[in-house]
Design an enzyme around this catalytic site. Structure first.
Site, short mmCIF file in Angstrom:
data_model
loop_
_atom_site.label_atom_id
_atom_site.label_comp_id
_atom_site.label_asym_id
_atom_site.label_seq_id
_atom_site.Cartn_x
_atom_site.Cartn_y
_atom_site.Cartn_z
N GLY A 82 0.83 -1.20 0.00
CA GLY A 82 0.00 0.00 0.00
C GLY A 82 0.86 1.25 0.00
O GLY A 82 2.08 1.18 -0.19
N GLY A 96 3.52 4.98 7.10
CA GLY A 96 2.50 5.25 8.12
C GLY A 96 2.43 4.13 9.15
O GLY A 96 2.10 4.36 10.31
N GLU A 103 10.23 -2.31 3.87
CA GLU A 103 9.45 -2.19 2.63
C GLU A 103 10.35 -1.75 1.48
O GLU A 103 10.27 -2.29 0.37
CB GLU A 103 8.32 -1.17 2.83
CG GLU A 103 7.25 -1.67 3.79
CD GLU A 103 6.18 -0.64 4.13
OE1 GLU A 103 5.12 -1.05 4.62
OE2 GLU A 103 6.41 0.57 3.93
C1 5RP Z 1 3.38 0.88 6.23
C2 5RP Z 1 3.01 1.50 4.94
C3 5RP Z 1 1.63 1.27 4.43
O1 5RP Z 1 1.72 0.76 3.15
C4 5RP Z 1 0.89 2.58 4.40
O2 5RP Z 1 0.94 3.17 5.71
C5 5RP Z 1 -0.57 2.38 3.98
O3 5RP Z 1 -1.24 1.68 4.98
P1 5RP Z 1 -2.77 1.31 4.88
O4 5RP Z 1 -2.90 0.30 3.79
O5 5RP Z 1 -3.10 0.77 6.25
O6 5RP Z 1 -3.56 2.57 4.58
O7 5RP Z 1 3.77 2.18 4.30
O8 5RP Z 1 4.65 1.29 6.67
#
Ligand code: 5RP
Length: 218
Positions: A82, A96, A103
């Site tokens: 994501g 986030g 990642e």
């Molecule tokens: C985690 C990330 C996630 O991909 C990003 O925060 C999006 O999260 P969500 O799918 O819960 O909206 O980078 O480190």
């Protein structure tokens, strides 16, 4: 449709990018959790997964999907993850969920990055979502001062320790027009482990969940 239903739709849609017999790179977050659930339906058709967080590893293993150490894998066909924001150039803000470093590493090994998002994540200019920066704990205040010189307002994400034992600074008040340049600049600050700008290695495919269905951008 609710935001969660849009996330579920793109998680399901990402399955078409999975080659039978392959090892799949798996990101982190609520959208990826839907992808992991969907991947469970084809667990006998894939060899294994490589995961970007302890949380995703636990979910994959619960479904009976083997998780490999990245050091034992030479290449990955796809990495599915994501984003907190994505722009028209397929540059992203991520982190986030505080998993940005792993990642970025798993994404670097993959031939294609498949980004799965609901339409709220698509933005004309990156930066409304505070930019996460993973830092070595002892460098936190130094890095914060350097980030302030770049025009941002860094806030320590208190109480959060990453899977790598580090801290996160969330940089507010940025309007990121030159994402690659800023990624390079922040990477150059001593004490920074990873910046959550994915511009040099952006997405190859974006699956965007909208009320009208899943839109594909390549
Ligand atoms: C985690 C990330 C996630 O991909 C990003 O925060 C999006 O999260 P969500 O799918 O819960 O909206 O980078 O480190």
């Amino acid at each position: 449709m609710t935001q969660d239903e849009l996330k579920q739709a793109v998680g399901q849609a990402a399955l078409k990018y999975i080659t039978p017999g392959s090892i799949v790179g798996v990101g982190t977050g609520s959208t990826v959790n839907h992808f992991i659930t969907a991947l469970g339906s084809m667990k006998d058709d894939i060899e294994a997964a490589v995961s970007s967080s302890e949380a995703s590893t636990a979910r994959l293993r619960e479904l009976g999907i083997p998780v490999l150490d990245l050091n034992d894998v030479d290449e990955l066909d796809v990495y599915v993850d994501g984003a907190d924001e994505i722009n028209e150039q397929m540059e992203m803000i991520k982190g986030g969920g505080a998993a940005l470093t792993r990642e970025k590493i798993v994404a670097a090994v993959a031939k294609r990055f498949i980004c799965i998002v609901d339409e709220s994540k698509l933005v004309p200019v990156l930066g409304k979502f505070p930019l996460p920066v993973e830092v070595i704990p002892m460098a936190r205040n130094y890095v914060a001062r350097e980030l302030a010189k770049l025009g941002g307002r860094p806030i320590w994400r208190g109480g959060v320790v990453t899977d790598n034992g580090n801290h996160i600074l969330d940089v507010h008040d940025l309007s990121i027009e030159q994402a690659k340049q800023l990624e390079t600049q922040i990477n150059g600050i001593v004490g920074v482990v990873t910046v959550g700008l994915f511009a040099h290695r952006g997405a190859n495919v974006a699956l965007i969940g909208t009320a009208k269905g899943v839109e594909t951008r390549e």
